[in-house]
Each structure stands twice: as structure tokens, then as C-alpha cells.
Design an enzyme around this catalytic site. Structure first.
Site, short mmCIF file in Angstrom:
data_model
loop_
_atom_site.label_atom_id
_atom_site.label_comp_id
_atom_site.label_asym_id
_atom_site.label_seq_id
_atom_site.Cartn_x
_atom_site.Cartn_y
_atom_site.Cartn_z
N CYS A 31 64.48 -109.38 -24.26
CA CYS A 31 64.50 -107.92 -24.13
C CYS A 31 65.73 -107.45 -23.36
O CYS A 31 66.21 -106.34 -23.57
CB CYS A 31 63.22 -107.43 -23.45
SG CYS A 31 62.86 -108.24 -21.88
N GLU A 71 56.60 -103.58 -19.29
CA GLU A 71 57.97 -104.09 -19.38
C GLU A 71 58.28 -104.18 -20.86
O GLU A 71 57.76 -105.04 -21.57
CB GLU A 71 58.08 -105.44 -18.67
CG GLU A 71 59.51 -105.86 -18.41
CD GLU A 71 60.09 -106.67 -19.55
OE1 GLU A 71 60.93 -106.09 -20.28
OE2 GLU A 71 59.73 -107.83 -19.72
#
Length: 520
Positions: free
Chosen positions: A312, A279
């Protein structure tokens, strides 16, 4: 009460929270069921992002410590009944959930101290949300999951040929976690990894080790998790951490962090064909159509400031219809100038520090490069001025709005990981979609429109792993999260995240022929 006295009390509180966190912190590692110092006796400092001062220290794992942790995880997987005993796993996850809840207030202060996250963020994705379901969801799913299914007959033996698909754990998982939302990521890795029967070597970010070592202590002292099933190995050494990628005893890498490091781990794991869940970074868009409500513009922009932009999935590219561009820039600039910045302990603070001096420098360098490339900085663009004395050594970046560039500029293409927003114009829906998809990343995004149908049509055209329409929020332990393209491989959370930690085995056997019924 005077404003001076209020300020004095707040300064005392911010100093005290670091002292309290340091006094309660767990400095030891968890290896093979034991809380231990490093083999070398070395420790490393845990620094406050808000003040720049040491909070305390943590055991610094060396290569021998990592070897022992990997060996313990391998042995626990191969020799214990952890991978087959779902009842034990369910009980242990429930015990860990209860143990964390008993120390939730201490953990909250610890996160504020070592992560520098504003207290308001701990009431959502930083702590309260993942604690509510990060372990509970996979524990429930484990009980209802179809661990076996039978296929129709086939092959040479017709109905006598029985085929089964069996789900089994991957094995030893190396969980490598970041500094921005550390406990959130840890719980959403540990939950499904353990529920599916894997063993884990957890390597937390060296900037935020204590939340992980606290979990190690809770596991050792308050759960029946067998020795070696979970190992917590903090280290500031990239060389020591890299052993997880190369060691053949590790079956899977579960990593959340930068795209650059994710690629290194993928290369390192290639020789041993490790399973990968990565991720990674993002440069997500927020698309403001010409019919969007005015509040949607500021609301979307402010999200980039939360936790100083260290997310993010932050929508750090704002695409605004050209007919509303100037007004949008003015509104966002005014909002950024009014955002509460400062001590993360103060309840109204939205923008706290970035994690380290090095990260502050990276953010400011990116802004300086944009300025050198001809960008206009409508607000911010540097370090925060006029901080209280006790925050003078902290790592604060002023919320920054950048215009005057196109989507090809470095500031519009590279992840900055700070409170920096780039605002770009577009002329129609097709151009907005083209700009949104013209990125190496594909993690998240959003669109605002008075027409739900129009917003949903755009959502289906954007190449990202998650997307919000008109303020819709995709977060949850039941919702898969991850990215397209350079934003990663695989998904965290949801059924998809649960299955990320499983292998599929097909077993076939020839059934005995049924006995004929004797005549009457």
C-alpha cells in the site's frame, strides 16, 4: 553443475515448498480456546499464487462460527481478568513470541507458498522485521505506559477535588487483515490490541489463511491466553465477514485493506458507533529533484517491483524534474527489463506473482485502460512470458513503466496493486508538491535530493502519514503508520497505535479534608 540441472533442482524446490507447507498447515479455526472445524464442515481451497494449484484447504467459517467467536471474545472481555491483569498479558505475549520463533522457518516457507512473496521479502517486512518487534514493542510499552494520571484540582471543592484520567481497553476488536503482508499486519494488530487488554476476533484474508490459523494453534497450545481472548475465524464469505461490522458486541474495527472496503466497514459500524482504525490504499509519490543522485532514480523505481507491487505504501507515482525526465525514463525502463522475475523460492527473485487470477486481471485491465487513454508503455504492460512449465498457471505481471499521461489520468490516481509505475514530469519544487498532494490518497512518499534541507522542506509540505527523505526508512513497531485522506483513519504501531486500542475515562472524587495537626 550444468545450468539444466540447476533449473531442475529449483523446480523441485518450488514444488516441494508448497507440499511441505500444505503438510504442516493448520486448517482449523480457533474459537473460545478450541481448535475446531467449521460448524458446517465446509472448507475452502488455499491456492498457490506461483502455480495456481491448490496447496490444501482451510475451515470455512459460517455465520454460526462467527457468532460463537464474537460471543467468546465478548465473554472473555467482560468476565475474565484479561483486561486488568497486565502481568498475565506480558507473560502471554512473551509465550507467543517464543512459540512463533520456534516455528519461524516453517512460517517462512508457508508465507512463500500461500502469499507468493519472494524469499528475500521474508527476511525484511514480510516476516523477520515484524517478528523482531511486533509483539515485543507493545509488551514493553505496556509496562511503562502511563495508565493513570492525576490532574490539578478544580471544580467546586478546590484542592479537595481530585481528578484522574484512566486508560482502559476498548473491548472486543475485530481485526481484519490483508493478503499482501499478512503476518506483518497481524502481529502489529495483535500486539497492541492484546497488550492494552482487548480481546480479538481475527478474520484473515481468504487468500492467505494459514499464517493466521498457525498463530491460532500456537496460542491454543503454547500460551496461557485465556479462552476467547483471541479467536481466528477464516472465511471466504464476505457476508460472514460483514457480521463483524454490524454486530453490537464488537467495539472496534481494526482493518487493513482497500479504501472501498474500509468505507463499507465504516458505514456498517456507524449504527453501533464502533471505534475505527482503517489502514487503507495509497498512490504514493517518489519525487526526484534535479540534483538527486542517479542511483536514487533506479533505487526508488525498483521498490515498486518488490513483491510484485503489492504494497500500500509503494511509491507508484514517480515525479521527475523535467530536465532529467527522458534520462530517468530510459534508466527505469532498462532496470525494469532486468528485474529478476519468477519463482518466489529462488533467492534472487524480486518479482513474484500477484495474489490471485482476479488481481492479475485487475492490474492488466488498469494498464489496458491507460493504453486506451493514450499512455505510452515503455516496458511491460502484460503478463510475463516464457515462464517455466511449473509456473504456467501462476499470476505473473511484467514490471511496467507508463509515461505520456498527466496526474489526472486514472492510472495516476487509482491504486493498481501491481508492479506498475507512472512517471510524471515537473518543473519546480512547488509543482512537485502540488502534484504530490493532488490525490485522494495520502499514505506515504519519498523525495531524493543532494540537499537534506531541501528534501526535508518538501517532506513537511506533503500530506501523507509517512515520508522518506534520501532513502530514509520509516518502518518499525515504534513508528506510527497510517494515512491522510482516503488512505485511512488512525495509526498502526508506535505510541499512537497503542493508544488506538484504548479509551480514556476521567474519574473525579472529593478527597477527605486533612485532619488538623493537634497543638503541642
Amino acid at each position: 553443475m550444468s545450468s539444466a540441472k540447476n533449473a531442475e533442482e529449483r523446480i523441485e524446490t518450488s514444488i516441494d515448498i508448497g507440499r511441505r507447507a500444505g503438510g504442516r498447515a493448520e486448517s482449523r479455526m480457533l474459537i473460545d480456546g478450541q481448535l475446531v472445524a467449521s460448524a458446517s464442515g465446509e472448507q475452502f481451497d488455499n491456492l498457490s499464487p506461483a502455480t495456481g494449484q491448490p496447496l490444501g484447504s482451510t475451515a470455512a467459517a459460517d455465520a454460526d462460527d462467527m457468532d460463537r467467536a464474537i460471543a467468546a471474545a465478548r465473554r472473555a472481555f467482560d468476565e475474565s481478568d484479561w483486561r486488568t491483569n497486565r502481568r498475565l498479558r506480558a507473560r502471554c505475549l512473551d509465550q507467543l513470541q517464543s512459540a512463533i520463533e520456534r516455528e519461524q522457518d516453517d512460517l517462512r516457507e508457508e508465507l512463500i507458498a500461500e502469499v507468493g512473496c519472494p524469499v528475500m521479502t521474508t527476511q525484511s517486512a514480510q516476516l523477520d522485521w515484524p517478528l523482531a518487534d511486533g509483539l515485543r514493542y507493545p509488551a514493553r510499552l505496556m509496562l511503562d505506559f502511563p495508565w493513570e494520571r492525576t490532574l490539578d484540582g478544580g471544580g467546586l471543592f478546590g484542592d479537595r477535588n481530585v481528578r484522574m484520567v484512566v486508560k482502559e481497553p476498548v473491548g472486543v476488536v475485530a481485526a481484519i487483515t490483508p493478503s499482501n503482508f499478512p503476518i506483518e499486519v497481524i502481529l502489529n494488530k495483535l500486539g497492541p490490541a492484546l497488550a492494552t487488554g482487548n480481546t480479538v476476533v481475527l478474520k484473515p484474508d481468504p487468500n492467505t489463511p494459514w499464517n493466521a490459523t498457525r498463530l491460532g494453534r500456537l496460542i491454543a497450545e503454547h500460551t496461557d491466553i485465556p479462552p476467547g481472548v483471541v479467536n481466528v475465524v477464516p472465511t471466504p464469505s464476505n457476508d460472514v465477514a460483514a457480521l463483524l461490522g454490524a454486530d453490537p458486541r464488537v467495539d472496534m474495527i481494526s482493518f487493513t485493506g482497500s479504501t472501498a472496503v474500509g468505507k463499507l466497514l465504516m458505514r456498517a459500524g456507524a449504527d453501533t458507533m464502533k471505534r475505527m482504525f482503517l489502514e487503507l490504499g495509497g498512490k504514493s509519490v517518489s519525487i526526484v529533484l534535479e540534483d538527486a543522485p542517479p542511483a536514487a532514480i533506479v533505487g526508488s523505481a525498483i521498490g515498486v517491483c518488490v513483491h510484485a507491487g503489492q504494497a500500500c505504501a509503494a511509491t507508484t507515482r514517480m515525479l521527475v524534474h523535467r530536465s532529467r525526465f527522458d534520462d530517468a525514463v530510459a534508466s527505469v525502463t532498462a532496470a525494469y527489463q532486468a528485474v529478476p522475475i519468477g519463482d518466489p523460492v529462488i533467492p534472487e527473485t524480486l518479482v513474484g506473482p500477484v495474489i490471485s487470477a482476479a488481481q492479475k486481471r485487475r492490474v492488466l485491465d488498469a494498464v489496458d485502460q491507460a493504453r486506451a487513454d493514450g499512455a505510452e508503455i515503455t516496458t511491460g504492460g502484460g503478463a510475463v512470458a516464457n515462464l517455466p512449465d511449473h509456473l504456467a498457471g501462476g499470476h505473473y505481471v511484467a514490471p511496467t513503466v507508463i509515461v505520456g499521461v498527466d496526474n489526472g489520468a486514472a492510472i495516476a490516481r487509482q491504486e493498481v496493486f501491481g508492479p506498475v509505475l507512472v512517471v510524471l514530469p515537473f518543473d519546480d519544487d512547488d509543482e512537485a508538491v502540488r502534484i504530490a498532494n493532488d490525490s485522494a490518497f495520502g499514505l506515504a512518499g519519498a523525495v531524493s535530493s543532494r540537499s537534506l534541507e531541501r528534501g526535508m522542506a518538501i517532506a513537511r509540505r506533503i500530506r501523507t502519514g509517512s515520508f522518506g527523505v534520501n532513502g530514509g526508512m520509516f518502518y518499525g513497531a515504534d513508528a506510527p503508520f497510517g494515512g491522510f485522506k482516503n488512505s485511512g483513519v488512525g495509526r498502526q504501531c508506535g505510541v499512537e497505535g497503542f493508544e488506538q486500542y484504548l479509551e480514556s475515562k476521567t474519574v473525579a472524587y472529593r478527597a477527605p479534608r486533612a485532619k488538623a495537626t493537634p497543638p503541642r
